[in-house]
Scaffold this motif. Structure first.
Motif, PDB file in Angstrom:
ATOM      1  N   LYS A 376       2.313   7.715  14.609  1.00  0.00           N
ATOM      2  CA  LYS A 376       3.073   8.665  13.787  1.00  0.00           C
ATOM      3  C   LYS A 376       4.393   8.078  13.306  1.00  0.00           C
ATOM      4  N   ASN A 377       4.893   7.062  14.013  1.00  0.00           N
ATOM      5  CA  ASN A 377       6.128   6.406  13.603  1.00  0.00           C
ATOM      6  C   ASN A 377       5.876   5.177  12.741  1.00  0.00           C
ATOM      7  N   GLY A 378       4.666   5.037  12.212  1.00  0.00           N
ATOM      8  CA  GLY A 378       4.370   3.990  11.241  1.00  0.00           C
ATOM      9  C   GLY A 378       3.795   2.710  11.794  1.00  0.00           C
ATOM     10  N   THR A 419       1.530   2.023   4.869  1.00  0.00           N
ATOM     11  CA  THR A 419       2.110   0.991   5.731  1.00  0.00           C
ATOM     12  C   THR A 419       1.219  -0.247   5.772  1.00  0.00           C
ATOM     13  N   GLN A 420       1.788  -1.315   6.343  1.00  0.00           N
ATOM     14  CA  GLN A 420       1.066  -2.568   6.558  1.00  0.00           C
ATOM     15  C   GLN A 420       1.372  -3.046   7.967  1.00  0.00           C
ATOM     16  N   GLY A 421       0.345  -3.466   8.691  1.00  0.00           N
ATOM     17  CA  GLY A 421       0.547  -3.826  10.086  1.00  0.00           C
ATOM     18  C   GLY A 421       0.599  -5.306  10.376  1.00  0.00           C
ATOM     19  N   PHE A 422       0.116  -6.155   9.439  1.00  0.00           N
ATOM     20  CA  PHE A 422       0.012  -7.586   9.726  1.00  0.00           C
ATOM     21  C   PHE A 422       0.500  -8.401   8.531  1.00  0.00           C
ATOM     22  N   ALA A 423       1.073  -9.568   8.841  1.00  0.00           N
ATOM     23  CA  ALA A 423       1.584 -10.467   7.816  1.00  0.00           C
ATOM     24  C   ALA A 423       0.435 -11.215   7.157  1.00  0.00           C
ATOM     25  N   PRO A 424       0.676 -11.807   5.987  1.00  0.00           N
ATOM     26  CA  PRO A 424      -0.354 -12.659   5.381  1.00  0.00           C
ATOM     27  C   PRO A 424      -0.711 -13.811   6.328  1.00  0.00           C
ATOM     28  N   HIS A 425      -2.003 -14.111   6.447  1.00  0.00           N
ATOM     29  CA  HIS A 425      -2.473 -15.166   7.342  1.00  0.00           C
ATOM     30  C   HIS A 425      -3.915 -15.492   6.995  1.00  0.00           C
ATOM     31  N   TYR A 426      -4.449 -16.544   7.590  1.00  0.00           N
ATOM     32  CA  TYR A 426      -5.885 -16.799   7.515  1.00  0.00           C
ATOM     33  C   TYR A 426      -6.440 -16.907   8.923  1.00  0.00           C
ATOM     34  N   GLY A 438     -10.610   6.560   5.006  1.00  0.00           N
ATOM     35  CA  GLY A 438      -9.444   6.351   4.175  1.00  0.00           C
ATOM     36  C   GLY A 438      -9.594   5.209   3.198  1.00  0.00           C
ATOM     37  N   LYS A 439      -8.461   4.696   2.726  1.00  0.00           N
ATOM     38  CA  LYS A 439      -8.449   3.619   1.742  1.00  0.00           C
ATOM     39  C   LYS A 439      -7.457   2.545   2.161  1.00  0.00           C
ATOM     40  N   LYS A 440      -7.761   1.318   1.753  1.00  0.00           N
ATOM     41  CA  LYS A 440      -6.863   0.203   2.063  1.00  0.00           C
ATOM     42  C   LYS A 440      -6.891  -0.812   0.934  1.00  0.00           C
ATOM     43  N   ARG A 441      -5.713  -1.277   0.570  1.00  0.00           N
ATOM     44  CA  ARG A 441      -5.564  -2.240  -0.509  1.00  0.00           C
ATOM     45  C   ARG A 441      -5.525  -3.650   0.071  1.00  0.00           C
ATOM     46  N   TRP A 442      -6.440  -4.518  -0.413  1.00  0.00           N
ATOM     47  CA  TRP A 442      -6.550  -5.888   0.082  1.00  0.00           C
ATOM     48  C   TRP A 442      -6.148  -6.873  -1.004  1.00  0.00           C
ATOM     49  N   SER A 494      -2.368   0.250   3.692  1.00  0.00           N
ATOM     50  CA  SER A 494      -2.944   1.541   3.334  1.00  0.00           C
ATOM     51  C   SER A 494      -2.176   2.148   2.166  1.00  0.00           C
ATOM     52  N   LEU A 495      -2.831   3.053   1.465  1.00  0.00           N
ATOM     53  CA  LEU A 495      -2.221   3.686   0.305  1.00  0.00           C
ATOM     54  C   LEU A 495      -1.369   4.872   0.728  1.00  0.00           C
ATOM     55  N   PRO A 496      -0.325   5.201  -0.026  1.00  0.00           N
ATOM     56  CA  PRO A 496       0.457   6.394   0.290  1.00  0.00           C
ATOM     57  C   PRO A 496      -0.425   7.645   0.281  1.00  0.00           C
ATOM     58  N   GLY A 497      -0.289   8.454   1.300  1.00  0.00           N
ATOM     59  CA  GLY A 497      -1.071   9.679   1.375  1.00  0.00           C
ATOM     60  C   GLY A 497      -2.452   9.515   1.957  1.00  0.00           C
ATOM     61  N   SER A 498      -2.837   8.294   2.407  1.00  0.00           N
ATOM     62  CA  SER A 498      -4.177   8.067   2.961  1.00  0.00           C
ATOM     63  C   SER A 498      -4.094   7.053   4.094  1.00  0.00           C
TER      64      SER A 498
END
Length: 736
Positions: A376-378, A419-426, A438-442, A494-498
């Protein structure tokens, strides 16, 4: 039980124990202040050492295919008025028709999912109302092919004709739509037709009678003739579709597909939902069917020839409940309430803000109120081994590992809205991302260099300035799948609102030719030291003075002789390479990493795993023995869960050992390796069972000397969980 005691469990003296490696890397984080006002320190992973990697050499360049897909130009000859086609040069009328075609004729379901660069050639499959006619040339004999599909009605009730991808009839934006247009002639006679069923799509392929009076056209055009019909017939014969496969693929799909040298997208919508297939009794086939379900409607052969280890793939299905029952937010909540989930071991809570990744783990168990407060705190929540807590995920991974013959793991990611939980990486694994809620932007980025293509180790957390140009960006919705090879940099939010919930399925960690060669050379050196005097001779007294970086620019006799000696020893080393031994070592490591098989209730009833003993009275069990006889039909429980190897006993003597994963824990490396020693004269009987899989064979057919040995051998393997019977085996009282 007579000779049953021959199968005694002894320790295997193994020269090397592999370092435990998780299916996903845990990325480093420094001491941070949490959003809950707490201060914790999280463990960091040491940066991997530089190691040799392999050059990225994609073989799926569509440009070359397009350039070579037309026939050669011929001299213009007079064409009869009765021709089955007509050609038009580039004209205002053709350009106007082409513009109208590309801007709106594909149908209501078609929409682009990326914008190609100007230098990329895209191959497009489309939906269009009405058939397209193709002219063709083949050694001055023309045929005309007409493709007519079964009509599928869309949601609005409109009829659409669905066209199947085929090299001989595909349209390219750089060639077929710009070089020629063909119109059919009324003078045609149907000569042959065949109905083709492939990937759930039914099509009628019609071959028209040849026109002897036609001459080759001036323009280059695609060839669609008798060869196409024969090709389809051969393909149909090779790909026989059974009842299980028909259920797997569902009904007719409406599709669009786009491909480039960097990535491929496919969008298909089915009128019914294909269910996730469950094991049917042949472990390798079950794994293949499950993987087909995972990537469908993209074809299996096409995936491994064009996509695997080469470039990302996006599959849009437009089916929100495609993976229904696999995992959901309710399952995560249940696991937190009922299971001993530990921070840092089974679960991470993370954030990524202002270019900085932070981990907010605390010590001890991850109680559900605490985890949901972080959420809940992001904070994003990552469950690192859901297969240990979820039976559907366990079944998914255990079935796929039979197909890949490599460890298959998974992670669950829950991300709060916006929000985003992880930095760019491979990563160092082949990743399959299946969106669940839900939805997530990759966003995806190419490997930064050849050295980081198909890497052996995961990367550090990158700064946005280090990752180069974005090659692909998309939003995953429930049911969508995104695959990308190891080495492709990625980040997601993730997208705002989802909110977003997805599972990442991983495999092929450290499963390369280089890893096999490393094992091979290690064993070869051990043998060379033991058997070859040249490898035990001392180094020259002056080798430090002639070799090394400080002496690399010198030219001397001693340096030349030393380098020549090294080359000679490398050549001699090859004769000591034991390829089978190296593969067996990797097989043993795989079985140590692997999940135990997820058994159905029917399988449990026919194995020792489901045998239940009742008590007639306190201290008196009703049965003690399994009723295996010469007539009992048995087989190994899973094809790739058992391996016969040569090892060493406690006295350093050679011994036959049987390694297996049938009693492994669902928690990675929670227990020791599972193996037992086998007498040499019994090894052919176990090999016989492995080679006859998936057939059930009578115990009487085992290649052993006596009937007693056969029954004792089968009983021992059954009681160790190695065998499954065709029919349920009854338990019998102990014979006094």
């Amino acid at each position: 039980m007579g000779k049953a005691n021959k199968l005694s469990k002894t320790s295997l003296n193994k020269s090397k124990v592999p370092v435990p490696l998780s299916a996903f890397a845990i990325y480093s984080a420094q001491t941070t202040t949490t959003k809950r006002g707490r201060v914790e320190s999280s463990s960091s992973v040491q940066e991997p050492k530089a190691v040799p990697t392999y050059l990225f050499n994609p073989e799926n360049d569509r440009t070359s295919q397009v350039k070579n897909s037309t026939t050669s130009t011929s001299l213009i000859k007079q064409i009869s008025n009765k021709a089955a086609f007509s050609l038009r040069r580039a004209s205002t009328k053709r350009k106007k028709k082409q513009k109208k075609f590309t801007n709106g004729s594909q149908g209501a379901d078609w929409q682009p999912y990326f914008t190609p660069n100007d230098d990329e050639i895209q191959t497009i499959n489309f939906i269009k109302s009405g058939p397209i006619k193709f002219s063709s040339t083949a050694s001055s004999v023309q045929f005309e092919a007409k493709l007519t599909d079964d009509i599928a009605k869309d949601e609005a009730g409109n009829k659409q004709t669905i066209y199947k991808e085929d090299r001989s009839i595909e349209l390219s934006t750089s060639q077929s739509l710009t070089e020629c247009e063909d119109e059919g002639s009324d003078d045609k006679t149907k000569k042959d037709d065949v109905t083709i069923h492939r990937d759930g799509v039914t099509m009628d392929l019609v071959v028209m009678e040849e026109k002897n009076n036609l001459q080759p056209p001036k323009k280059k055009v695609r060839v669609a003739s008798r060869e196409l019909l024969e090709q389809e017939r051969r393909t149909l014969k090779q790909e026989e579709v059974g009842k299980t496969r028909e259920q797997l693929h569902g009904d007719v799909f409406k599709s669009t597909e786009k491909t480039s040298t960097s990535f491929t997208t496919i969008s298909k919508k089915a009128s019914s939902i294909p269910k996730m297939p469950f094991p049917q009794g042949n472990s390798e086939k079950d794994g293949r069917l499950l993987f087909e379900w995972l990537i469908q409607p993209f074809g299996l052969k096409k995936f491994f020839s064009n996509i695997w280890e080469r470039k990302p793939l996006l599959v849009r299905r437009h089916i929100s409940n495609y993976a229904e029952g696999l995992f959901g937010s309710d399952d995560l909540n249940r696991i937190l309430n009922e299971c001993n989930v530990r921070f840092g071991v089974n679960l991470d809570v993370t954030t990524y803000q202002d270019g900085r990744r932070e981990t907010h783990n605390v010590e001890g168990r991850a109680f559900s109120p605490v985890v949901w407060d972080y959420y809940k705190n992001g904070c994003s929540v990552r469950l690192k081994n859901p297969q240990a807590f979820s039976k559907p995920v366990w079944q998914l991974c255990a079935t796929l590992q039979e197909y890949f013959k490599s460890m298959v793991g998974s992670n669950i990611y829950l991300t709060p809205p916006g929000t985003q939980g992880f930095a760019p990486h491979y990563d160092d694994i082949e990743a399959f991302v299946l969106q669940l809620e839900g939805k997530k932007r990759w966003s995806l980025y190419n490997p930064r260099s050849a050295a980081e293509t198909l890497p052996r180790f995961s990367s550090k957390n990158f700064d946005p300035s280090e990752i180069g140009e974005e090659i692909f960006s998309t939003t995953l919705e429930p049911g969508d799948l995104l695959y990308f090879p190891r080495g492709f940099i990625h980040q997601a939010s993730s997208l705002p609102g989802s909110h977003s919930l997805h599972i990442t399925i991983s495999t092929y960690q450290r499963n390369s030719w280089g890893d096999l060669m490393q094992e091979l050379f290690s064993g070869a050196l051990t043998r060379a030291f033991a058997e070859d005097l040249e490898f035990r001779k001392g180094l020259p007294l002056d080798y430090l003075s002639s070799l090394g970086v400080e002496n690399s620019d010198k030219v001397s006799v001693s340096r030349s002789e030393a380098l020549k000696k090294v080359s000679e020893l490398f050549a001699r080393l090859a004769q000591y390479a034991d390829v089978d031994g190296a593969v067996d070592q990797r097989g043993m490591d795989f079985l140590y990493d692997a999940l135990p098989p997820a058994l159905s209730q029917d399988e449990l009833d026919r194995t020792i795993h489901g045998a239940k003993v009742k008590m007639t009275s306190p201290g008196h069990p009703s049965a003690c023995l399994c009723g295996v006889s010469l007539e009992t039909k048995v087989r190994v429980l899973r094809k790739n869960a058992v391996r016969v190897c040569l090892g060493s006993d406690a006295n350093e003597n050679m011994a036959v050992t049987v390694h297996h994963s049938l009693q492994n824990s669902r928690v990675y490396h929670e227990e020791e390796r599972k193996f037992f020693e086998l007498e040499a004269d019994c090894a052919p009987a176990l090999e016989f069972l492995l080679h006859r899989y998936p057939a059930y064979v009578p115990v009487a057919s085992l290649p052993l000397d006596s009937d007693e040995e056969k029954v004792n051998f089968a009983s021992s393997l059954f009681e160790k969980g190695i065998l499954i019977a065709e029919e349920k085996i009854e338990l019998v009282p102990e014979q006094l």
